[in-house]
Design a protein around this motif. Structure first.
Motif, PDB file in Angstrom:
ATOM      1  N   PRO A 108       0.813  -1.226   0.000  1.00 38.31           N
ATOM      2  CA  PRO A 108       0.000   0.000   0.000  1.00 38.31           C
ATOM      3  C   PRO A 108       0.844   1.273   0.000  1.00 38.31           C
ATOM      4  N   GLN A 109       1.917   1.295   0.809  1.00 38.33           N
ATOM      5  CA  GLN A 109       2.789   2.478   0.803  1.00 38.33           C
ATOM      6  C   GLN A 109       3.362   2.723  -0.580  1.00 38.33           C
ATOM      7  N   ASN A 110       3.855   1.652  -1.193  1.00 38.02           N
ATOM      8  CA  ASN A 110       4.448   1.806  -2.516  1.00 38.02           C
ATOM      9  C   ASN A 110       3.392   2.126  -3.554  1.00 38.02           C
ATOM     10  N   GLY A 111       2.161   1.626  -3.349  1.00 38.60           N
ATOM     11  CA  GLY A 111       1.077   1.973  -4.257  1.00 38.60           C
ATOM     12  C   GLY A 111       0.797   3.464  -4.261  1.00 38.60           C
ATOM     13  N   PHE A 112       0.788   4.062  -3.072  1.00 33.38           N
ATOM     14  CA  PHE A 112       0.620   5.519  -2.982  1.00 33.38           C
ATOM     15  C   PHE A 112       1.798   6.237  -3.637  1.00 33.38           C
ATOM     16  N   LEU A 139      -4.541   5.331 -18.026  1.00 36.66           N
ATOM     17  CA  LEU A 139      -5.092   4.369 -17.076  1.00 36.66           C
ATOM     18  C   LEU A 139      -4.987   2.937 -17.595  1.00 36.66           C
ATOM     19  N   VAL A 140      -5.382   2.711 -18.837  1.00 40.85           N
ATOM     20  CA  VAL A 140      -5.330   1.361 -19.403  1.00 40.85           C
ATOM     21  C   VAL A 140      -3.898   0.824 -19.402  1.00 40.85           C
ATOM     22  N   ALA A 141      -2.936   1.724 -19.528  1.00 43.19           N
ATOM     23  CA  ALA A 141      -1.532   1.311 -19.568  1.00 43.19           C
ATOM     24  C   ALA A 141      -1.128   0.526 -18.326  1.00 43.19           C
ATOM     25  N   TRP A 142      -1.803   0.786 -17.204  1.00 45.64           N
ATOM     26  CA  TRP A 142      -1.432   0.088 -15.966  1.00 45.64           C
ATOM     27  C   TRP A 142      -1.752  -1.390 -16.014  1.00 45.64           C
ATOM     28  N   LEU A 143      -2.730  -1.769 -16.805  1.00 44.49           N
ATOM     29  CA  LEU A 143      -3.040  -3.190 -16.949  1.00 44.49           C
ATOM     30  C   LEU A 143      -1.882  -3.925 -17.622  1.00 44.49           C
ATOM     31  N   VAL A 144      -1.259  -3.265 -18.594  1.00 42.97           N
ATOM     32  CA  VAL A 144      -0.082  -3.856 -19.249  1.00 42.97           C
ATOM     33  C   VAL A 144       1.038  -4.025 -18.236  1.00 42.97           C
ATOM     34  N   ALA A 145       1.268  -2.988 -17.429  1.00 49.64           N
ATOM     35  CA  ALA A 145       2.330  -3.061 -16.429  1.00 49.64           C
ATOM     36  C   ALA A 145       2.054  -4.152 -15.399  1.00 49.64           C
ATOM     37  N   LEU A 146       0.816  -4.263 -14.947  1.00 47.49           N
ATOM     38  CA  LEU A 146       0.465  -5.250 -13.923  1.00 47.49           C
ATOM     39  C   LEU A 146       0.576  -6.679 -14.455  1.00 47.49           C
ATOM     40  N   LEU A 147       0.043  -6.905 -15.647  1.00 49.63           N
ATOM     41  CA  LEU A 147      -0.038  -8.266 -16.165  1.00 49.63           C
ATOM     42  C   LEU A 147       1.285  -8.771 -16.739  1.00 49.63           C
ATOM     43  N   LEU A 148       2.108  -7.877 -17.275  1.00 50.52           N
ATOM     44  CA  LEU A 148       3.290  -8.328 -18.007  1.00 50.52           C
ATOM     45  C   LEU A 148       4.620  -8.134 -17.290  1.00 50.52           C
ATOM     46  N   VAL A 187       9.904  -2.550  -2.638  1.00 45.95           N
ATOM     47  CA  VAL A 187       9.134  -3.460  -1.785  1.00 45.95           C
ATOM     48  C   VAL A 187       9.926  -4.749  -1.589  1.00 45.95           C
ATOM     49  N   PRO A 188       9.681  -5.476  -0.488  1.00 46.14           N
ATOM     50  CA  PRO A 188      10.521  -6.642  -0.174  1.00 46.14           C
ATOM     51  C   PRO A 188      10.230  -7.896  -0.979  1.00 46.14           C
ATOM     52  N   THR A 189       9.003  -8.051  -1.505  1.00 48.95           N
ATOM     53  CA  THR A 189       8.639  -9.292  -2.201  1.00 48.95           C
ATOM     54  C   THR A 189       7.838  -8.988  -3.461  1.00 48.95           C
ATOM     55  N   ALA A 190       7.737 -10.020  -4.327  1.00 46.01           N
ATOM     56  CA  ALA A 190       6.937  -9.876  -5.541  1.00 46.01           C
ATOM     57  C   ALA A 190       5.450  -9.700  -5.202  1.00 46.01           C
ATOM     58  N   LYS A 191       5.002 -10.360  -4.125  1.00 43.33           N
ATOM     59  CA  LYS A 191       3.611 -10.209  -3.701  1.00 43.33           C
ATOM     60  C   LYS A 191       3.305  -8.751  -3.377  1.00 43.33           C
ATOM     61  N   GLU A 192       4.224  -8.087  -2.668  1.00 45.17           N
ATOM     62  CA  GLU A 192       4.025  -6.673  -2.347  1.00 45.17           C
ATOM     63  C   GLU A 192       4.083  -5.816  -3.608  1.00 45.17           C
ATOM     64  N   ALA A 193       4.875  -6.245  -4.589  1.00 47.70           N
ATOM     65  CA  ALA A 193       4.912  -5.512  -5.862  1.00 47.70           C
ATOM     66  C   ALA A 193       3.548  -5.547  -6.536  1.00 47.70           C
ATOM     67  N   ARG A 194       2.909  -6.731  -6.535  1.00 45.18           N
ATOM     68  CA  ARG A 194       1.563  -6.837  -7.112  1.00 45.18           C
ATOM     69  C   ARG A 194       0.563  -5.992  -6.327  1.00 45.18           C
ATOM     70  N   ARG A 195       0.657  -6.057  -4.998  1.00 45.82           N
ATOM     71  CA  ARG A 195      -0.261  -5.258  -4.164  1.00 45.82           C
ATOM     72  C   ARG A 195      -0.083  -3.760  -4.438  1.00 45.82           C
ATOM     73  N   SER A 196       1.152  -3.364  -4.620  1.00 46.15           N
ATOM     74  CA  SER A 196       1.410  -1.939  -4.840  1.00 46.15           C
ATOM     75  C   SER A 196       0.784  -1.474  -6.156  1.00 46.15           C
ATOM     76  N   THR A 232      -1.866  -2.822  -7.581  1.00 48.50           N
ATOM     77  CA  THR A 232      -3.317  -2.818  -7.374  1.00 48.50           C
ATOM     78  C   THR A 232      -3.768  -1.541  -6.687  1.00 48.50           C
ATOM     79  N   TRP A 233      -3.051  -1.149  -5.638  1.00 46.64           N
ATOM     80  CA  TRP A 233      -3.366   0.100  -4.954  1.00 46.64           C
ATOM     81  C   TRP A 233      -3.199   1.299  -5.900  1.00 46.64           C
ATOM     82  N   ALA A 234      -2.135   1.273  -6.677  1.00 50.26           N
ATOM     83  CA  ALA A 234      -1.873   2.376  -7.593  1.00 50.26           C
ATOM     84  C   ALA A 234      -2.996   2.514  -8.617  1.00 50.26           C
ATOM     85  N   ILE A 235      -3.463   1.377  -9.160  1.00 50.85           N
ATOM     86  CA  ILE A 235      -4.532   1.419 -10.157  1.00 50.85           C
ATOM     87  C   ILE A 235      -5.810   2.022  -9.555  1.00 50.85           C
TER      88      ILE A 235
END
Length: 545
Positions: free
Chosen positions: A56-60, A94-103, A286-295, A297-300
């Protein structure tokens, strides 16, 4: 004495109050930066904040990094003047973030350490690929910086009633100096805290303006659109009167070539985010890949809400301020949001919203500066010049020197770009990122046969073709809205080159790979990269080193 909005639309609010708001923000954020500097000891602290931030911090922070002056000032202005066509920028961003998240988000976090070049060079020859990736990073960062600095000049000139290019140039220089100080003192930790604060302020400020605009029309969005069209119909500005801002075509539907230009713009916006170095670098904080995904999601979520706000803000500015006053103000289209804030809440609200916009610019330029400096120090100095023998202290010292140089260059470029719509300038940065970085990044992560020759063809081919087409496009010369309106050396008809340079870079990556297919790459590194990118095995060990 509080001044009022003059007929020209150039005198806004109380300059003394606006300065006080700016200084208050600078004091608060500088305090955060200084506190962060006390724990900035190693290169990993300076470049990635030690990888200690939560999702969440990194998402902000990502939202703070991504929601630039182009988002707040440029898009609101584009919608106010061009309507529907201006909102297309929001959709692309905005749509560009889906590319970043998925790929790329998780795979990038698993494979790299500090910079994008860590990923691109993981299984290829280090020195040539790192050099190419670093040069690409510097090019994208400078384009993005150019847009932010241009926005700073117009915004602060509007708020302090500064007329003339000299006064605006001084403003750009002050922003550049503040950016240098933020990065030198706080590194990535300090920059991240500034971006988090800025994201909260920006989304909250835009949300309040969103509510006030709808309140003014009693929640009747259709009435808001009708009022905006009426203001455009009554405009006395050449080219604006009678323009349809409720349907497509006001900017990109005038001819077949402008329609093609929009397609090119859309491709660059959708694919560009996944290649932006300063956004990609945030995945390492962020410390893990899971936190990278969470970040992500928060950013989107934050970014999506913000871009919905900009639709109402843009039409609100068209309805309540009008295109004539907007285009007459310093910064032109970029002045739409501050002028709307003045109409909604007077001097105090204008000062607060403008401070948010100022925070936006400072946070983004700081993020860009640290990304560019890290790339030069980590990739060019440590890996190419010193051949991996540079100490962390040497890298950080070179990075700090680079920040100063980048700051000075961005000041000069920002002065040259004043008056341009900054959403458009950022779109050019997206085109460079999508051309030079994204093809190489995707090939490195997903194509086993991809090799060093293919990487160099892709990066340099995409970068050179994109920059060449930009230089010889109407964005730089040949039109009244060009960067050099009194010159004409444009032979490429499109303002955004993405439709040509991005596919070309993908093709060159394939061509280069087959040309260099006889050069043997390390199969063990290929296997390691595939396992690490998909599973994260080995990441923590690499980071701890």
């Amino acid at each position: 004495m509080i001044t009022t909005l003059a007929a020209s639309g150039t005198d806004v609010g109380n300059p003394a109050f606006n300065i006080a708001i700016f200084l208050a923000f600078v004091v608060v954020t500088m305090t955060l930066v200084i506190r962060a500097s006390r724990t900035t000891k190693k290169a990993s602290d300076f470049y990635t904040g030690g990888g200690q931030f939560t999702g969440p911090q990194n998402g902000f922070a990502i939202a703070g990094d991504y929601l630039s002056a182009a988002s707040f000032l440029g898009i609101a202005g584009a919608i106010a003047v061009y309507g529907y066509d201006g909102f297309l920028y929001s959709i692309g961003f905005l749509v560009a973030w889906l590319v970043a998240l998925l790929l790329v988000a998780e795979l990038l976090r698993n494979t790299g350490r500090f910079t994008m070049a860590d990923v691109l060079s993981f299984r290829l020859k280090q020195r040539p690929v790192r050099m190419a990736a670093a040069l690409s990073t510097l090019a994208v960062s400078l384009f993005y910086l150019l847009a932010q600095m241009a926005g700073a000049g117009g915004l602060v000139a509007l708020l302090l009633n500064i007329d003339g290019k000299v006064g605006q140039s001084i403003v750009v220089a002050i922003v550049g100096v503040l950016m240098i100080v933020y990065v030198l003192v706080g590194g990535m930790k300090g920059t991240t805290y500034v971006q988090m604060v800025k994201a909260v302020l920006l989304v909250a400020g835009a949300g309040i303006m969103f509510v006030l605009v709808l309140w003014a029309v009693r929640g009747n969005f259709s009435q808001l659109l009708a009022n905006a069209q009426d203001m455009v119909n009554s405009s006395t500005t050449k080219g604006v009167q009678g323009r349809d801002i409720l349907g497509p075509g006001a900017k990109y539907g005038l001819s077949g070539m402008t329609k093609l230009d929009f397609i090119s713009l859309g491709i660059a916006l959708v694919l560009g985010t996944a290649g932006l170095p300063h956004v990609l670098m945030r995945f390492y904080t962020v410390p893990t890949a899971k936190e990278a995904r969470r970040s992500v999601t928060w950013a989107i979520a934050l970014i999506g809400a913000f871009y919905l706000f900009t639709l109402v803000l843009g039409y609100g500015a068209a309805s309540m301020v009008g295109p004539d006053k907007i285009l007459a103000a310093p910064g032109k289209e970029n002045a739409a949001a501050p002028l709307l804030a003045f109409e909604l809440g007077g001097t105090i609200f204008l000062g607060i919203i403008s401070a948010v916009a100022f925070a936006t610019i400072l946070a983004v330029v700081a993020g860009l500066a640290i990304t560019a400096s890290a790339s030069f120090a980590h990739d060019i100095y440590a890996s190419v010049i010193k051949r991996g023998n540079a100490t962390e202290e040497q890298q950080v010292r070179v990075s700090r020197i680079t920040v100063v140089v980048i700051g000075l260059v961005s000041i000069v470029l920002g002065i040259m770009a004043m008056g341009q719509n900054i959403a458009f300038l950022v779109a050019l940065a997206f085109a460079v990122a999508a051309s030079a970085n994204l093809p190489t990044l995707l090939y490195s992560l997903f194509w086993k046969k991809f090799n060093t020759t293919g990487a160099l063809f892709s990066i340099y081919g995409g970068l050179v073709s994109c920059l060449t087409l930009i230089v010889f496009s109407p964005a730089v010369s040949g039109k009244p809205s060009s960067m050099f309106p009194n010159s004409d050396f444009a032979w490429f008809p499109l303002s955004n080159p993405g439709i040509v340079s991005i596919p070309l870079a993908f093709v060159l990556g394939i061509v280069g790979t087959y040309i260099g297919r006889n050069k043997i790459e390390d199969p063990a590194k290929q296997a390691e990269m595939e396992v690490r990118s998909l599973t994260g095995v080995g990441v923590e060990k690499a980071v701890s080193h």
